[in-house]
Design an enzyme around this catalytic site. Structure first.
Site, PDB file in Angstrom:
ATOM      1  N   GLU A 182     -16.327   6.086   5.059  1.00  0.00           N
ATOM      2  CA  GLU A 182     -15.626   5.539   6.219  1.00  0.00           C
ATOM      3  C   GLU A 182     -15.602   6.572   7.319  1.00  0.00           C
ATOM      4  OE1 GLU A 182     -11.428   4.654   5.647  1.00  0.00           O
ATOM      5  OE2 GLU A 182     -11.210   6.273   4.215  1.00  0.00           O
ATOM      6  N   ARG A 203       0.834  -1.211   0.000  1.00  0.00           N
ATOM      7  CA  ARG A 203       0.000   0.000   0.000  1.00  0.00           C
ATOM      8  C   ARG A 203       0.866   1.257   0.000  1.00  0.00           C
ATOM      9  NH1 ARG A 203      -4.451   0.299   4.602  1.00  0.00           N
ATOM     10  NH2 ARG A 203      -2.684   0.984   5.838  1.00  0.00           N
ATOM     11  N   LYS A 238      -2.782   6.677   1.451  1.00  0.00           N
ATOM     12  CA  LYS A 238      -2.584   7.216   2.794  1.00  0.00           C
ATOM     13  C   LYS A 238      -1.709   8.474   2.722  1.00  0.00           C
ATOM     14  CE  LYS A 238      -2.177   4.941   7.279  1.00  0.00           C
ATOM     15  NZ  LYS A 238      -3.397   5.482   7.854  1.00  0.00           N
TER      16      LYS A 238
HETATM   17  N1  PLP Z   1      -9.165   4.423   6.871  1.00  0.00           N
HETATM   18  C1  PLP Z   1      -8.330   5.430   7.174  1.00  0.00           C
HETATM   19  C2  PLP Z   1      -8.670   6.783   6.693  1.00  0.00           C
HETATM   20  C3  PLP Z   1      -7.180   5.176   7.926  1.00  0.00           C
HETATM   21  O1  PLP Z   1      -6.342   6.159   8.242  1.00  0.00           O
HETATM   22  C4  PLP Z   1      -6.905   3.870   8.363  1.00  0.00           C
HETATM   23  C5  PLP Z   1      -5.688   3.576   9.099  1.00  0.00           C
HETATM   24  O2  PLP Z   1      -4.710   3.128   8.596  1.00  0.00           O
HETATM   25  C6  PLP Z   1      -7.802   2.861   8.011  1.00  0.00           C
HETATM   26  C7  PLP Z   1      -8.920   3.167   7.270  1.00  0.00           C
HETATM   27  C8  PLP Z   1      -7.555   1.452   8.421  1.00  0.00           C
HETATM   28  O3  PLP Z   1      -6.576   0.842   7.625  1.00  0.00           O
HETATM   29  P1  PLP Z   1      -5.666  -0.306   8.196  1.00  0.00           P
HETATM   30  O4  PLP Z   1      -6.573  -1.341   8.743  1.00  0.00           O
HETATM   31  O5  PLP Z   1      -4.893  -0.788   7.050  1.00  0.00           O
HETATM   32  O6  PLP Z   1      -4.826   0.311   9.260  1.00  0.00           O
HETATM   33  C1  COI Z   2      -3.641   3.752  11.542  1.00  0.00           C
HETATM   34  O1  COI Z   2      -4.620   3.139  11.949  1.00  0.00           O
HETATM   35  O2  COI Z   2      -2.518   3.228  11.490  1.00  0.00           O
HETATM   36  C2  COI Z   2      -3.738   5.121  11.070  1.00  0.00           C
HETATM   37  O3  COI Z   2      -2.852   5.553  10.389  1.00  0.00           O
HETATM   38  C3  COI Z   2      -4.867   5.952  11.465  1.00  0.00           C
HETATM   39  C4  COI Z   2      -4.374   7.244  12.041  1.00  0.00           C
HETATM   40  C5  COI Z   2      -5.431   8.257  11.955  1.00  0.00           C
HETATM   41  C6  COI Z   2      -3.853   7.067  13.426  1.00  0.00           C
END
Ligand code: PLP
Ligand code: COI
Length: 342
Positions: free
Chosen positions: A221, A82, A185
């Protein structure tokens, strides 16, 4: 090695100084081999593209200690992929997935005493980031980049831990647009959501739930996490949208949901469906699985948790996921990697 003297079970989700971070520089067309440093600051040209034009992206992943004392990381290969995608989408020079993983391993080894002990509920949060450091004044990609990884020991993202949170649907602010950068991200997405998030908190809500920017009808989300609902006929429903981050936690929960008899469905989720769910939750690396206690949409509020506790399915999913992450349950899907000591 002695552990850092920290109050492990009561850590907040925040920055704490550790021993080392690691940095790599891309210059003259090549990445260097990376250096570990104690310096918490970075020298930056005032015309660096990350400062003006948002050439910046990051990742978030967690390291846990198993009962037998190994440091293990959850689905790092997915974060590496990612990260490359985020870099490419805003025209930065990606590091290879191998370099990403190697950087995380090196920095964890250098901060081993900050990996929280097994059973404390805490973890070592890993924050890789990439910055456009080369100067530009015209809107163009930088000619130099910095990739770095720092770590910080953390507790739960939402202060209440595994307790239901209250969301409010935000219709006046869009976090991301369908053909924009909501699926990667990049820092700008979080800046775009700050005013909605702070306004929600000022009104007593924990976080915002965003609708899709195009139709203003389907759930996207939450600010820091994906969203799911459990229907009365046991479907695990989670939004399919091109403007949300493809969550690695959510992808893992989709797999686990099937194990407990839920039928996963990734599809457009109409906001009116919240009134029919029997449970809802947020999920992400930082948020883990955070049960949703209520959602407020315009002048209507749906309450999922009447006793202040998580529902049956969210609890089961949380227990399954966290047991795998800390090595207490078999790693049937090959999600966990041990970080070598040497
Ligand atoms: N959505 C957003 C906007 C996020 O910042 C995060 C955090 O990483 C997620 C979803 C969840 O993604 P992940 O489960 O890969 O951490
Ligand atoms: C994460 O879950 O790792 C994120 O980057 C979310 C962040 C807003 C703390």
């Amino acid at each position: 090695m002695d552990k850092a003297p920290l109050d492990w079970p009561n850590l907040e989700f925040g920055y704490r100084k550790t021993d080392k971070n690691i940095r790599f520089t891309w210059k003259d067309g090549v990445w260097d081999k990376g250096v570990l440093t104690e310096d918490e600051t970075i020298p930056l040209h005032m015309a660096a593209t990350c400062l003006h034009y948002g050439q910046e992206c990051f990742e978030g992943l967690k390291v846990f200690e198993t009962k037998s004392g190994d440091a293990v990381v959850f689905r790092i290969d997915e974060n590496a992929k990612r990260f490359v995608h985020s870099c490419e989408k805003i025209l930065m020079e990606p590091v290879s997935e191998v370099t990403f993983i190697d950087a995380v391993f090196r920095v964890v080894k250098a901060n081993r005493r900050f990996v929280p002990p097994h059973g404390t509920g805490a973890s070592l949060y890993i924050r890789p980031l990439m910055l456009g450091t080369g100067p530009q004044v015209g809107v163009k990609p930088a000619g130099e980049y910095m990739f770095m990884v720092f770590v910080t020991p953390v507790g739960p993202y939402f202060k209440t831990g595994f307790k239901p949170v209250d969301l409010i649907v935000e219709e006046k602010v869009d976090r991301a647009a369908p053909l924009g950068v909501g699926d990667v991200k990049v820092g700008g997405n979080y800046a775009a959501g700050l005013r909605a998030s702070m306004a929600a908190r000022a009104k007593g809500y924990t976080e915002v739930l965003y609708l899709d920017a195009k139709h203003k009808r389907y759930i996207d989300e939450s600010g820091p996490a994906n969203f799911y609902g459990i229907t009365k006929d046991n479907q695990y429903v989670t939004p399919d949208s091109e403007s949300i981050l493809p969550s690695i936690t959510n992808k893992s929960i989709v797999t686990l949901a099937e194990e407990i008899g839920l039928r996963p469905q990734r599809r457009e989720v109409d906001i009116e469906e919240i009134f029919e769910f029997k449970e809802a939750g947020c999920c992400g690396t930082a948020a883990v699985i955070t049960p949703v206690g209520s959602i407020t949409f315009r002048d209507r509020k749906v309450v999922y948790s009447k006793d202040g506790n998580a529902g049956k399915y969210s609890t089961e999913l949380y227990e399954k996921l966290t047991a795998i992450q800390v090595g207490d349950a078999p790693d049937d899907y090959d999600w966990v990697r041990r970080i070598p000591e040497q």
